[in-house]
Motif scaffolding. Sequence first.
Motif, PDB file in Angstrom:
ATOM      1  N   VAL A   1      10.534   1.146  -0.812  1.00  0.00           N
ATOM      2  CA  VAL A   1       9.967  -0.021  -0.128  1.00  0.00           C
ATOM      3  C   VAL A   1       8.927   0.407   0.896  1.00  0.00           C
ATOM      4  CG1 VAL A   1      10.541  -2.028   1.309  1.00  0.00           C
ATOM      5  CG2 VAL A   1      12.047  -1.368  -0.572  1.00  0.00           C
ATOM      6  N   THR A   2       9.092   1.605   1.481  1.00  0.00           N
ATOM      7  CA  THR A   2       8.129   2.089   2.474  1.00  0.00           C
ATOM      8  C   THR A   2       6.730   2.187   1.877  1.00  0.00           C
ATOM      9  OG1 THR A   2       9.888   3.315   3.595  1.00  0.00           O
ATOM     10  CG2 THR A   2       7.624   3.976   4.062  1.00  0.00           C
ATOM     11  N   ARG A   3       6.623   2.505   0.604  1.00  0.00           N
ATOM     12  CA  ARG A   3       5.305   2.597  -0.029  1.00  0.00           C
ATOM     13  C   ARG A   3       4.620   1.235  -0.109  1.00  0.00           C
ATOM     14  NH1 ARG A   3       8.494   5.835  -3.633  1.00  0.00           N
ATOM     15  NH2 ARG A   3       8.091   8.071  -3.324  1.00  0.00           N
ATOM     16  N   LEU A   4       5.431   0.151  -0.206  1.00  0.00           N
ATOM     17  CA  LEU A   4       4.867  -1.191  -0.289  1.00  0.00           C
ATOM     18  C   LEU A   4       4.567  -1.770   1.096  1.00  0.00           C
ATOM     19  CD1 LEU A   4       7.202  -2.700  -3.058  1.00  0.00           C
ATOM     20  CD2 LEU A   4       4.913  -1.736  -3.336  1.00  0.00           C
ATOM     21  N   TYR A   5       5.397  -1.402   2.066  1.00  0.00           N
ATOM     22  CA  TYR A   5       5.239  -1.930   3.423  1.00  0.00           C
ATOM     23  C   TYR A   5       5.172  -0.746   4.380  1.00  0.00           C
ATOM     24  CZ  TYR A   5       6.834  -6.157   1.044  1.00  0.00           C
ATOM     25  OH  TYR A   5       6.967  -7.210   0.174  1.00  0.00           O
ATOM     26  N   ALA A   6       3.993  -0.120   4.406  1.00  0.00           N
ATOM     27  CA  ALA A   6       3.831   1.097   5.204  1.00  0.00           C
ATOM     28  C   ALA A   6       3.895   0.836   6.693  1.00  0.00           C
ATOM     29  CB  ALA A   6       2.492   1.774   4.856  1.00  0.00           C
ATOM     30  N   ASP A   7       3.601  -0.414   7.132  1.00  0.00           N
ATOM     31  CA  ASP A   7       3.589  -0.723   8.559  1.00  0.00           C
ATOM     32  C   ASP A   7       4.955  -1.165   9.076  1.00  0.00           C
ATOM     33  OD1 ASP A   7       3.531  -2.936   6.967  1.00  0.00           O
ATOM     34  OD2 ASP A   7       2.336  -4.157   8.362  1.00  0.00           O
TER      35      ASP A   7
END
Length: 476
Positions: A345-351
Motif C-alpha cells: 500500500v505504501t507504493r500507492l500512497y507514498a505520502d
Amino acid sequence: MNRLARLLLRLGFGRHRAEAAAATAGGRQHTGSLSRRMLLIAFAWVTVLLLGGGLALDRTLTGLVTRNFDDQLNYMLTAMVASAEIGPDGEVFFNRTLGDQRFLEPNSGLYWQISGQGHDDFPSRSLWDRTLKLRADHVDTAPHIYDSNQFGDNERLRMIERSVILPGSNTLWQFSVAASRGELDAQITRIRAILVWSFLVLGMGLFIMAGLQTFYGLGPLRRVRRAIAAMREGGASRVNEPLPLEVQPLVEEINLLLAHSEKQAEEARTHAGNLAHALKTPLTVVMNAATAHAPDLSDTVIREAAVMRRQVDHHLARARAVGRRATGLSRATVWESADAVVRAVTRLYADVRFDLDGNREAGVAIERQDLDEILGNLIENAAKYGGGSVFITIDAVPTDPRFCDIWVEDDGMGIPEVERERIFDRGARLDTGKPGTGLGLAIVRDVAELYGGAVTLGESEDLGGLLTTLRLPRAK
C-alpha cells in the motif's frame, strides 16, 4: 454424505464378501472386515490358550497316573527286599508270601526277579519260562525306574530295580519288579480322550461366544449404518439415537460433518441466489435499453457491466474463502501478512505514514491469502480516506484468548455511528468522489465471518478517525 454412508456401511457385521466385492468393483479401498478381524484374533488366542492349557494338563495328569503306577511298583519292590533272606545254601528266599496274586499267575503282566552274580535267577511264577533282562552295567542303590521292550511291543514293561546286599551274604543282589504298561497306557489314553473332547467342546463354546460377542459388540455400528441409510433416503438429518460411549464420538463427528455440509450447501444456495438477484437488475436494464434502442446504450452497458463485475468479484472472493476454509488446517501469522500489505500500500500512497505495532508472533486460523485480502482492504481504505496517518495494532486488547483483535486506525473524518452498519452493504460508499467499487468492507465482513470472526467500526481515541476492529480466531 453418500461416500460417508458407504464407508460406515462396510463397518457392520455380515455381508462382508459382498461389500468387499462391491467396494473393489467401485474402485474404493478398504482394510477388510472388522468382525472377521475380531474373530481371527479370538480364534488365535483361544487356540493358543487351549493348546497350552491342554498340553500342560495332559502332562500333569499323565505324570500323576505314572507316578501312582510307579509308587505301586516301588511298594512291591520294598516288600520284596523286606521279606528276602539268605538260606543255608546261600540262595535267596522269602520269609513270607508276597501279597499280590498276580505274581503266581503265568503271564499275568506283573513279575519279579532276584539276580545275583554267581547265583541262579530267582523269578516269580508269573514269568513262567521267561527271564527279566536286567541292566548289569551299573549299581542301583536307590530304586531305578525305566521302560523296557524286552517282551516285544505287544507287552511293554515298566520296570523298577534296586541293588541290595542282604545280611549274611556278600553278593550284590538285584531286585526287580516289572509290570505291563497296558493298564497304564489305557489310563493315559482314557485321560487324553477326555481332555481332547472336553477341550473341543470348550473351544467350540468359546468360538461361539466370540462370534456372539462380535455380533453384539458391532451392533452399534449397524445402528449407525441404518441411521445413515435413513438420512440418505430422506427420512432424517441427524443420528439421534443413544449409542455406547465408544461409538458416540464417531456419531458426534458425523453429525458435525453433516451440519458442516448443510451449512456449505446453504451458503452455496445463498451465494447463487444473491448473485442471480444482483445480476438480474443490471441485465434487465441492459435488455430494456437494447430493446428500446436507447441512444445512451453504450453508457448503460458500461455502467451496468461495472455493477455486474463488482458483484461477480464479491461472490468469487467469498467462494474462494469458503473453499479454503474447508481444509480446516488454515494458519497465518498476522505480522507477516500486515507487513507485506503495508509495503504494497505504501507504493500507492507514498505520502501516508504507516505504523505497525503489537504481537509479532500472533497467529490466526485463516488462510494467508484471505488474511492478505482482508488487511489489504482495511489498510487501503484507511490510507485512502484518512488524513495521512494509519496505525495497525496486532493483539490490541487480548481480552479473549480464543481470538486475536487487529486494530486499523486512521486520522480521517471517520464514519457517523448511524452509517456504520450500512457501510457493510455491498456497493455502499459514503465518499463517491474517490474511485472504488464499494465492496471492500462487505468482502472483509463476509470472509471474516466465514472463519468465525467479525468486523466492527468505531472511533479512534488516538487519531480521532475511524477505528476498524478485526477479530479472528486464534490459531491453535
